[in-house]
Design an enzyme around this catalytic site. Structure first.
Site, PDB file in Angstrom:
ATOM      1  N   LYS A  37     -30.101  83.716 -10.322  1.00 22.01           N
ATOM      2  CA  LYS A  37     -28.837  83.698  -9.587  1.00 22.01           C
ATOM      3  C   LYS A  37     -29.175  83.884  -8.113  1.00 22.01           C
ATOM      4  CE  LYS A  37     -24.256  83.755  -9.354  1.00 22.01           C
ATOM      5  NZ  LYS A  37     -23.375  82.701  -9.873  1.00 22.01           N
ATOM      6  N   ALA A 111     -23.146  79.294  -7.012  1.00 22.24           N
ATOM      7  CA  ALA A 111     -21.927  80.052  -6.740  1.00 22.24           C
ATOM      8  C   ALA A 111     -20.843  79.062  -6.342  1.00 22.24           C
ATOM      9  CB  ALA A 111     -22.159  81.053  -5.612  1.00 22.24           C
TER      10      ALA A 111
END
Length: 234
Positions: A37, A111
């Site tokens: 991430k 994101a």
């Protein structure tokens, strides 16, 4: 696909649960998986982020988070407001490349959408994918309006010479409306890539063992599953 980027056509589309399903299907075949991430926003220190949610649902994956910003904003804005350094594309590529030397599959979850800004130069997840020439999986909404958003995303990928293996519906409703049902047939023509799966609404609420057992049934063989688009549409 040693490295696979996962993006969405917007926020709250189902990227994290789709990433978890892809990870679970790969783990079920005995493959080692890492989840990266690059920028976690809207989560405070000490709270579980998206990568931790993937691990909870999918099982034993290696988890790495490059940066965390407390406000639920685009990474560039969240970094600026927090007074923290942004995440650069080369940092994402370097981290993914290192993980790929140690794992069979590295999933990089973005994101928001593909072109959300990561830093003040306007760099995006697509720029990181370009550095690795890595494919980008698109997660889309099921219903009305999704065809345009999905086509715009896949068109942006083609403009950057990035491969898109296909589209996954991040949350298939228990009672699909007419638009959702028609979109099953329209996705491939509109987006120019195949439909590679559909996760049921509420999949993330399943007990992890049930999620892992069911995941291959939500994904096409290209994603280590057994899902068939024609059979699903019928």
């Amino acid at each position: 696909m040693a490295v696979l980027f996962v993006t969405g056509t917007g926020t709250e589309i189902g990227k994290t649960v789709t990433t978890a399903a892809v990870a679970a299907a790969a783990l079920g075949l005995g493959r080692s998986v890492a989840v990266l991430k690059p920028a976690q926003t809207g989560v405070a220190e000490g709270e579980p982020g998206d990568a931790a949610e993937v691990a909870r649902l999918a099982g034993p994956v290696t988890v790495r988070e490059l940066a965390r910003f407390p406000e639920p904003l685009a990474p560039a804005t969240a970094a600026r407001r927090a007074g923290l350094a942004p995440v650069r594309p080369h940092e994402v590529a370097e981290a993914a490349e290192k993980l790929a030397t140690e794992h069979d599959l590295v999933l990089v979850e973005g994101a928001g959408g593909l072109l959300v800004r990561f830093d003040e130069t306007g760099a995006t997840l697509a720029d990181a994918a370009r550095l690795l020439a890595a494919p980008v999986l698109v997660v889309a909404h099921a219903g009305l309006g999704t065809l345009n958003a999905t086509a715009l995303t896949t068109e942006a990928l083609r403009a950057r010479a990035l491969d898109c293996p296909g589209v996954v519906i991040g949350s298939w409703p228990a009672a699909p409306d007419l638009a959702s049902r028609c979109n099953l047939a329209d996705f491939p023509e509109s987006a120019g890539v195949p439909l590679l799966g559909a996760l049921p609404e509420g999949a993330a609420a399943l007990p992890p063992a049930d999620f892992r057992a069911a995941a291959p049934g939500w994904l096409a063989p290209r994603l280590d599953g057994v899902w068939d688009a024609a059979r699903f549409a019928a």
